[in-house]
Design a protein around this motif. Structure first.
Motif, mmCIF file in Angstrom:
data_model
loop_
_atom_site.group_PDB
_atom_site.id
_atom_site.type_symbol
_atom_site.label_atom_id
_atom_site.label_comp_id
_atom_site.label_asym_id
_atom_site.label_seq_id
_atom_site.Cartn_x
_atom_site.Cartn_y
_atom_site.Cartn_z
ATOM 1 N N TRP A 1 -12.059 53.075 -44.583
ATOM 2 C CA TRP A 1 -10.983 53.025 -43.594
ATOM 3 C C TRP A 1 -9.625 52.910 -44.265
ATOM 4 C CZ3 TRP A 1 -7.544 49.097 -43.499
ATOM 5 C CH2 TRP A 1 -7.911 47.891 -44.092
ATOM 6 N N LEU B 1 -15.121 46.485 -39.999
ATOM 7 C CA LEU B 1 -15.227 47.517 -41.025
ATOM 8 C C LEU B 1 -15.395 46.825 -42.371
ATOM 9 C CD1 LEU B 1 -12.507 50.100 -39.963
ATOM 10 C CD2 LEU B 1 -14.964 50.257 -39.702
ATOM 11 N N SER C 1 -18.110 52.326 -44.479
ATOM 12 C CA SER C 1 -16.952 52.191 -43.601
ATOM 13 C C SER C 1 -15.745 51.596 -44.319
ATOM 14 C CB SER C 1 -17.310 51.347 -42.386
ATOM 15 O OG SER C 1 -17.554 50.014 -42.767
ATOM 16 N N ARG D 1 -19.256 54.107 -39.753
ATOM 17 C CA ARG D 1 -19.218 52.811 -39.125
ATOM 18 C C ARG D 1 -20.564 52.463 -38.491
ATOM 19 N NH1 ARG D 1 -14.006 52.327 -35.730
ATOM 20 N NH2 ARG D 1 -13.703 50.111 -35.832
#
Ligand code: ATP
Ligand code: MG
Lengths: 265, 525
Positions: free
Chosen positions: B361, A95, B358, B523
């Motif tokens: 997160w 990520l 992403s 993602r």
């Protein structure tokens, strides 16, 4: 504080039951059960594509499981995120980070998201940067960080709120030996006080040296788990791993790839 | 090599579309809508055949297409086509000529080139009266079509390659300057389009005569020259176009070679960010309010990313240019600021999580209550709101003062704010239902059609936005000339605010419930 007590009397730090995930009809994680005792240093190993990252994402609340339950420190991650997320530290794999923040700003932002008091965030961030050898790079943008530096700043962000349970996906990947030793020392200290570390790795020697407990994952299933000694059953962890997941190295010995190496150009 | 590139592009496109139904639907819908639009315009151009000014229209159309190809990819990244990235083939031993041939072939695939081909064909048919009279004239006419298409595509790619560093560079110090230039050019193009669309062909003949001498005018003029029997001129113009394409290819290759073998020069000296004092009021505010924290973060992300800074500057500039252009065509009223609000909605709010991708997160991992989720949404809107609202107010006030229509100022602002509110509400809903990652790197191979989806979402939301503010517009019409016209300011503002608040309630809840799914989508970039 105190050393992790032995036996079943202590509630587990992490309980995973029947965890399952499919991607477009292809099963990635197929009914994973794990019991991770409090204060343990828990290693998750397995070949590429075994489902380690997928499992860790589901355990930490970043990826919704198709089935199964996860409890961290007594709270269900998917039913009671309010309590559970507070107790989880994460270093994910694959990520992005906030590329346009400096390392120091990234920690500050994380601290604020975690609702830590500002002075605590500052003090802890400076200490973490110092210990991880990032003080000088602290004002550089993350976009300019090397792969290992990214892992280290991610680790610092995961540790910042001092969570009782820490999940690290390949924390030692690309990290230089000196930093790796520092990280190991930090994590040992951390588990010695009763906190729990769960991490995935491909380096068997490291797992064998650090972990109190190990689980071997293959094709989305746990094929062996328990204390390090139980899993390795009298051999080295590496031998045991090869035995359990099979050795495709045999294929390379048996004559395929014969064209490789006899350079003619 | 051409086959390899084309095959690679098709394979990438197919696999990217297969990964997400929503993306596939977006891509197909976007393609169908734009090709249909292009066909409509092309038929209009073709039906002009025989009109005395048809050749001039062809010149204008070609010039407009060329400007669009140069400006749009630069201001919107690669404009929905990130699939052909010759720099990734740097490790392969490919000769320059074959590399460029392959890259050109793959650049010709996609909805953009298809629409362009349709438009060019329409314009050529429109200008082709008498072109079938002789073999040489017919040949020139037929050749003009592929040459013009190649000129557009190759010029666009060459420019993009040479500016790639400025656009993706970590400092992007040139990007802001570039933004100014592009805006001026874009504004001028808009002026051209508006004046031609508004009143037939209102352009002074001088402009057409000048345009005919610019490169995109050559193939257009060649058709007329051939039909008139000036075959030598026609052939010369086509040869000139071909030579220019060849030159552009050389430039393109040189830029690519530079991209392949040098690193971003701005990294030679890494950027240091001064971390300011963090105790005190600001730190306390940011720690106590997640909304302010997210807003602050979003703002610095905008300010530090050259591409997003440029999009923002361009949007502000368009909001200013729109009333100026409107004034030039005779619409002197502060209501022109509404157009600025609309253009802003078209380019900026986009998809709220696109900027972070992403990396959100860490927000997902700390999303513990629905209130947190609402803070994520509001925080991402605030920085844009505090920039655009005062800006629109200033523009509208300026126009009102200059045009002397201060009586309409309050109402114009009311309608603008209502539209802004609705635009932001729509942005929230789209972000939560169809999060799109915005490719940080316009050259990324990973997801063709992705930024196409991003722009399509923006476009649809700005259309719907206009529909949603119809009540406020109706109010403005009804109260026009009455002393109560000023009421529209509080009413319109309340309307916009209400749209935001109502959407926020439902979308906050949904974001809280679906955050992991949104992360999974982001993602995939
Ligand atoms: N978003 C996704 N979409 C489709 N398939 C996925 C996705 N994420 C993971 N997979 C698949 O799930 C399986 C498990 O992947 P995962 O990343 O969990 O493996 P891993 O054990 O972490 O491997 P590695 O050691 O290489 O990091 C793989 O077969 C992978 O292809
Ligand atoms: Mg992994």
């Amino acid at each position: 504080m105190q050393h992790p007590p032995e036996g079943d009397a202590v509630p587990a730090a992490v309980e995973v039951r029947g965890l399952r995930k499919e991607f477009d009809g292809k099963v990635a994680v197929e009914g994973v059960d794990l019991t991770i005792p409090r204060g343990s240093f828990y290693g998750l190993v397995g070949p590429n594509g075994a489902g380690k990252t997928t499992s860790l994402s589901m355990i930490t609340g970043l990826l919704r499981p198709d089935a199964g339950t996860v409890t961290v420190a007594g709270y269900d991650v998917w039913q009671d995120p309010y309590e559970a997320k507070h107790r989880i530290g994460i270093l994910p794999d694959g990520l992005r980070l906030f590329e346009r923040l400096s390392g120091r700003e990234l920690l500050r932002y994380t601290g604020r998201l975690r609702e830590l008091p500002a002075p605590d965030t500052e003090a802890r961030a400076e200490e973490l940067l110092d210990v991880l050898g990032l003080t000088e790079a602290g004002d550089k943008l993350v976009v300019d960080y090397s792969t290992g530096m990214r892992k280290k700043i991610g680790l610092a962000a995961a540790l910042l709120h001092n969570p009782p349970v820490l999940f690290l996906d390949e924390p030692f990947e690309s990290v230089d030996p000196v930093s790796a030793e520092t990280i190991r020392e930090v994590l040992r200290q951390y588990t010695a006080t009763g906190s729990t570390v769960v991490f995935s790795s491909h380096v068997m020697e490291l797992v064998a040296a650090l972990c109190t407990h190990v689980a071997i994952l293959a094709k989305g299933r746990v094929i062996a788990d328990g204390t390090l000694d139980e899993v390795r059953a009298g051999r080295s962890l590496n031998e045991r791993f090869m035995e359990l997941v099979g050795t495709p190295a045999g294929k390379a010995k048996g004559g395929s790839l014969a064209w490789l190496g006899s350079s003619s150009g | 090599m051409v086959g390899v590139f084309v095959g690679l592009k098709l394979a990438l496109l197919r696999s990217s579309l297969r990964r997400s139904t929503a993306r596939a639907v977006g891509f197909v819908a976007g393609t169908v809508i734009s090709v249909a639009g292009a066909c409509y315009a092309a038929v209009g151009l073709a039906l002009g055949q025989g009109e005395p000014d048809a050749p001039d229209v062809a010149v204008l159309a070609f010039a407009g297409l060329a400007v669009a190809w140069l400006v749009l990819p630069l201001s919107f990244g690669a404009g929905g086509d990130e699939s052909s990235d010759p720099t990734r083939l740097a490790v392969l031993p490919v000769r320059p000529r074959r590399l460029i041939a392959g890259a050109t072939a793959s650049a010709l695939i996609g909805p953009g080139p298809l629409c362009t081909l349709v438009l060019i064909t329409g314009a050529v048919v429109g200008a082709a009266e008498g072109a079938l009279g002789s073999f040489s004239a017919a040949l020139v006419t037929v050749l003009a079509v592929p040459l013009m298409l190649l000129l557009c595509v190759v010029a666009s790619r060459a420019l993009l390659a040479s500016f790639a560093r400025a656009l993706t560079g970590r400092r992007g110090k040139d990007a802001a300057a570039l933004g100014g230039v592009l805006t001026a050019v874009g504004g001028y193009a808009a002026y051209l389009l508006l004046t031609t669309a508004g009143s037939g062909l209102a352009l002074p003949p001088l402009v057409v005569r000048v345009l005919r001498w610019t490169p995109p005018g050559w193939p257009a003029d060649a058709i007329r020259a051939a039909a008139d029997g000036r075959t030598a001129t026609a052939l010369l113009e086509l040869a000139g176009t071909a030579a220019l394409i060849a030159l552009l290819m050389v430039w393109w290759h040189a830029s690519l070679a530079r991209l392949m073998t040098t690193t971003d020069s701005s990294t030679a000296q890494a950027v240091k960010v001064r971390a300011g004092r963090t105790t005190g009021l600001r730190a306390r505010l940011l720690t106590s309010s997640r909304t302010l924290l997210v807003a602050h973060h979003q703002f610095s992300a905008f300010a530090r990313s050259p591409r997003h800074r440029m999009t923002m500057i361009a949007a502000l500039a368009y909001a200013l240019l729109f009333p100026v252009v409107m004034a030039a065509v005779g619409m002197r009223t502060p209501y022109a600021a509404v157009g600025g609000a609309w253009v802003f909605g078209l380019t900026v709010p986009g998809v709220l999580f696109a900027l972070d991708g992403s990396a959100i997160w860490s927000n997902v991992a700390t999303l513990r209550t629905v209130a947190h989720a609402r803070a994520e949404l509001v925080g991402r809107l605030l920085p844009q709101l505090v920039v655009i609202a005062p800006w629109l107010t200033a523009v509208a006030t300026g126009v009102a003062l200059v045009s002397g229509r201060t009586d309409q100022l309050a109402a114009a602002l009311g309608v603008s704010f209502a539209l802004l509110g609705v635009t932001f509400a729509m942005g929230m809903a789209i972000s939560v239902f169809h999060p799109y990652p915005y490719p940080e790197d316009p050259w990324s191979v990973s997801a063709p059609g992705q930024s196409g989806g991003y722009h399509l979402a923006n476009f649809l939301s700005s259309i719907l936005g206009v529909v949603a503010v119809v009540p406020v517009i109706a109010g403005a019409i009804a109260l026009n000339g009455s002393v109560f016209l000023w009421l529209l300011l509080p009413l319109g503002t309340a309307y916009g605010l209400l749209a935001v608040l109502v959407t926020l309630r439902t979308m906050g809840r949904r974001l809280f419930d679906k955050a992991p799914e949104i992360l999974t989508t982001l993602r995939m970039s």
